[in-house]
Write an enzyme that holds these catalytic residues in place. Sequence first.
Site: not given
Length: 461
Positions: A73, A126-127, A260, A452
Amino acid sequence: MKKTYQAEPFRIKMVEPIKQTTRAERITLLKNAGYNPFSLKSDDVYIDLLTDSGTGAMSQNQWAAMMMGDEAYAGSRSFYRLESVVKKITGYAYFIPVHQGRGAEKVFLPQLVKHPGMYYISNIHFDTTRAHVELAGARAIDSVIEACYDLDQDHPFKGNFCLETLEKVILEKGPQEIAGIIMTITNNSAGGQPVSMENLRAVKKIADHYGIMTIIDGARYAENAYFIKEREQGYQDKDIIDIAREQFSYADVFLMSAKKDGLVNMGGLIAIKNRKDLYDLCRTYVVPYEGFPTYGGLNGRDMDALAVGLEEALDEHYLRYRIDQVRYLGDKLRAAGVPIQYPIGGHAVFVDCKRFAPHIPFDQFPALSVTNAVYIEAGVRGVEIGSLLLGRDPDTKENLESRTEFMRLTIPRRVYTSSHMDVVADAVIAVYQNRKELKGYRFTYESPILRHFTSTFEPIL
Ligand code: F0G
């Protein structure tokens, strides 16, 4: 001249079967999904180009590293291994892991908002970054160069900040009202377009002049470094890692979705150059939001995989393959006359559906129409980035018209071969040849927020 042979710089040791469906099956599957590709089961998709986020393949070294994960932990060995890689790459003093990019945004972005109504300025937010800016009580302003919207203009760095707008906004709002400047590299919403080193340097100079902090939103920072090496004068002989380090030298903070260029399926990070006070604040907030600061929502084994992935993503051979594969798909489409954003970005080909289907008005969603037709053609799933994604004006409730109507064909890292890219290209070209038959869509259910993802549609026959 001696010929060089180029193909995927890996061979495949483990495979994941993918299923092909028939056209008749896909027509029914799409209908059952309410004509919304987000509602398709991934099992019913042959080649999935919805996103490059968390969809990459890990290497044998990453899988091996996972066996070394320390699941303590507090004070896990895996944390210290990851920390040393992040510090080596960035040159920054402080590091905190988080579960993904939006976790980093949630923990860090509020720390610079001293009172409601302050501003963040970005080349393009970015969103999720925009959402966290707004949740923190601030407002998001974009300042990208105009060339970004000229889809044919051959500009090497279409992701760049417009420096004039940046300075104008700072002066208009007052430097004390600017929470920070967010450099998105590569600029995802601009088509995965890179930002030049010259531009980053100039932004930093302006920021320093007005005493404003700079933040790199660097989900694809390694791809950005590769473009700089390829396109910017003076960088051809530099190593990618040195280019990456110079990028980081122009910022005070690095927020990363490691899904990414971290080459992992889940993960993110916050790195801070030298502001111990900010580090202490983030360490305080990460505990309730993400987890104890030596794991931040990640398994120990995930931190080990990320430590290896971050280094692999800076390998120039890998990056050349990566960028070339996206370009290979884009060039094929372009050669067949399909309108796309040019030059081709780092992680995706953006198909220009305004020109693809000019007979479909923006509020009948031309890019959704093209995306659905490509799925029916070959089981390839892209994603609409246009007026459907943009949504409605919060006051008038009218559909907003996006400046661009894109189908994004996003390429996962190290997952598909160039034969898969051939199938994608053939499918898009076939749809293009029959483009006059494409129909617009209307809602059968419109979800009130982020419509969307969950809305359903029917074609307008
Ligand atoms: N910043 C950028 C530039 C991104 O592209 C993303 C995610 C995020 C932040 C948020 O990171 O998903 O790990 O929380 N982009 C994905 C996409 C979702 O499909 O473009 P996250």
